[in-house]
Motif scaffolding. Structure first.
Motif, PDB file in Angstrom:
ATOM      1  N   ILE A   1       0.841  -1.199   0.000  1.00 26.45           N
ATOM      2  CA  ILE A   1       0.000   0.000   0.000  1.00 26.45           C
ATOM      3  C   ILE A   1       0.877   1.251   0.000  1.00 26.45           C
ATOM      4  O   ILE A   1       0.661   2.185  -0.770  1.00 26.45           O
ATOM      5  CB  ILE A   1      -0.946   0.000   1.224  1.00 26.45           C
ATOM      6  CG1 ILE A   1      -1.890  -1.201   1.161  1.00 26.45           C
ATOM      7  CG2 ILE A   1      -1.725   1.310   1.321  1.00 26.45           C
ATOM      8  CD1 ILE A   1      -2.700  -1.437   2.420  1.00 26.45           C
ATOM      9  N   LYS A   2       1.887   1.249   0.845  1.00 22.56           N
ATOM     10  CA  LYS A   2       2.781   2.405   0.953  1.00 22.56           C
ATOM     11  C   LYS A   2       3.616   2.593  -0.309  1.00 22.56           C
ATOM     12  O   LYS A   2       3.787   3.715  -0.790  1.00 22.56           O
ATOM     13  CB  LYS A   2       3.684   2.245   2.169  1.00 22.56           C
ATOM     14  CG  LYS A   2       2.921   2.326   3.479  1.00 22.56           C
ATOM     15  CD  LYS A   2       3.803   1.989   4.658  1.00 22.56           C
ATOM     16  CE  LYS A   2       3.010   2.014   5.951  1.00 22.56           C
ATOM     17  NZ  LYS A   2       3.797   1.539   7.087  1.00 22.56           N
ATOM     18  N   LEU A   3       4.140   1.503  -0.849  1.00 22.30           N
ATOM     19  CA  LEU A   3       4.963   1.609  -2.060  1.00 22.30           C
ATOM     20  C   LEU A   3       4.169   2.121  -3.249  1.00 22.30           C
ATOM     21  O   LEU A   3       4.659   2.950  -4.016  1.00 22.30           O
ATOM     22  CB  LEU A   3       5.594   0.255  -2.399  1.00 22.30           C
ATOM     23  CG  LEU A   3       6.767  -0.168  -1.529  1.00 22.30           C
ATOM     24  CD1 LEU A   3       7.185  -1.595  -1.851  1.00 22.30           C
ATOM     25  CD2 LEU A   3       7.940   0.777  -1.714  1.00 22.30           C
ATOM     26  N   LEU A   4       2.952   1.618  -3.414  1.00 26.27           N
ATOM     27  CA  LEU A   4       2.125   2.097  -4.524  1.00 26.27           C
ATOM     28  C   LEU A   4       1.807   3.581  -4.360  1.00 26.27           C
ATOM     29  O   LEU A   4       1.848   4.337  -5.334  1.00 26.27           O
ATOM     30  CB  LEU A   4       0.833   1.282  -4.636  1.00 26.27           C
ATOM     31  CG  LEU A   4       0.978  -0.113  -5.207  1.00 26.27           C
ATOM     32  CD1 LEU A   4      -0.356  -0.856  -5.162  1.00 26.27           C
ATOM     33  CD2 LEU A   4       1.514  -0.080  -6.620  1.00 26.27           C
ATOM     34  N   GLY A   5       1.525   3.999  -3.127  1.00 22.19           N
ATOM     35  CA  GLY A   5       1.244   5.414  -2.873  1.00 22.19           C
ATOM     36  C   GLY A   5       2.433   6.293  -3.194  1.00 22.19           C
ATOM     37  O   GLY A   5       2.308   7.332  -3.836  1.00 22.19           O
ATOM     38  N   MET A   6       3.614   5.853  -2.743  1.00 27.23           N
ATOM     39  CA  MET A   6       4.817   6.645  -2.973  1.00 27.23           C
ATOM     40  C   MET A   6       5.191   6.658  -4.459  1.00 27.23           C
ATOM     41  O   MET A   6       5.571   7.695  -4.999  1.00 27.23           O
ATOM     42  CB  MET A   6       5.983   6.096  -2.146  1.00 27.23           C
ATOM     43  CG  MET A   6       7.106   7.080  -1.993  1.00 27.23           C
ATOM     44  SD  MET A   6       8.301   6.611  -0.760  1.00 27.23           S
ATOM     45  CE  MET A   6       9.088   5.235  -1.534  1.00 27.23           C
ATOM     46  N   THR A   7       5.069   5.533  -5.112  1.00 29.11           N
ATOM     47  CA  THR A   7       5.400   5.452  -6.534  1.00 29.11           C
ATOM     48  C   THR A   7       4.463   6.319  -7.367  1.00 29.11           C
ATOM     49  O   THR A   7       4.893   7.017  -8.281  1.00 29.11           O
ATOM     50  CB  THR A   7       5.323   3.993  -7.023  1.00 29.11           C
ATOM     51  OG1 THR A   7       6.204   3.205  -6.235  1.00 29.11           O
ATOM     52  CG2 THR A   7       5.683   3.870  -8.473  1.00 29.11           C
ATOM     53  N   GLU A   8       3.193   6.282  -7.031  1.00 26.60           N
ATOM     54  CA  GLU A   8       2.198   7.036  -7.804  1.00 26.60           C
ATOM     55  C   GLU A   8       2.340   8.542  -7.612  1.00 26.60           C
ATOM     56  O   GLU A   8       2.237   9.299  -8.573  1.00 26.60           O
ATOM     57  CB  GLU A   8       0.789   6.581  -7.397  1.00 26.60           C
ATOM     58  CG  GLU A   8      -0.307   7.157  -8.231  1.00 26.60           C
ATOM     59  CD  GLU A   8      -0.345   6.635  -9.647  1.00 26.60           C
ATOM     60  OE1 GLU A   8      -0.997   7.299 -10.475  1.00 26.60           O
ATOM     61  OE2 GLU A   8       0.250   5.597  -9.957  1.00 26.60           O
TER      62      GLU A   8
END
Length: 157
Positions: free
Chosen positions: A78-85
């Motif tokens: 969840i955190k990685l997708l948020g940061m990547t996006e």
């Protein structure tokens, strides 16, 4: 808008999520709804498919508490997708509710996109486990073939 503290599932994907779990005598490839959602989000992110949820499933599967994702280590996705996006490290803040809401929304939309891909791939399948395995094998080999096809270095002496 994402519900704080919970990950939601689109109503039109609820039956698919239930069918992919191995509960109630079903033989789905995943043990929990959360496992299905994490897999779907990763698939959606791989294919850059982010789809708004629309109407939310209120019952099976009901919104899943974030604590469950954290307890099995899936909160990292969840955190990685948020940061990547967003390309913004501040989205990892645990003190700002707006960032948590934004992270959850991004994750939900990628999961919804991944579930759309799965709906298409699993149409007409009897054994979802076998079909998903075939789909993953195809994804892996098709990438290898594409890289090999355009590799001109083998013509160098």
């Amino acid at each position: 808008m994402a519900e704080t503290g919970r990950i939601r599932v689109a109503k039109d994907k609820a039956e698919l999520v239930k069918a992919l779990t191995s509960s109630d005598g079903s033989t789905g490839p995943f043990q929990t709804f959360a496992d299905v959602i994490v897999f779907a989000a990763a698939l959606g992110a791989k294919h850059k498919k982010r789809v708004p949820l629309g109407e939310i499933s209120k019952r099976e599967p009901s919104p899943i508490r974030l604590e469950y994702f954290a307890s099995v280590g899936s909160d990292v996705v969840i955190k990685l997708l948020g940061m990547t996006e967003t390309q913004n490290i501040n989205i990892l803040s645990i003190y700002e509710e707006e960032y948590e809401t934004q992270r959850n929304s991004i994750f939900e939309e990628y999961a919804n996109g991944g579930l759309e891909i799965l709906q298409t791939e699993l149409r007409g399948a009897v054994d979802y486990t076998e079909r998903i395995l075939l789909f993953l094998c195809y994804e892996r080999t098709s990438k290898d073939e594409q890289e090999e096809e355009f590799d001109l270095s083998k013509f160098l002496f």
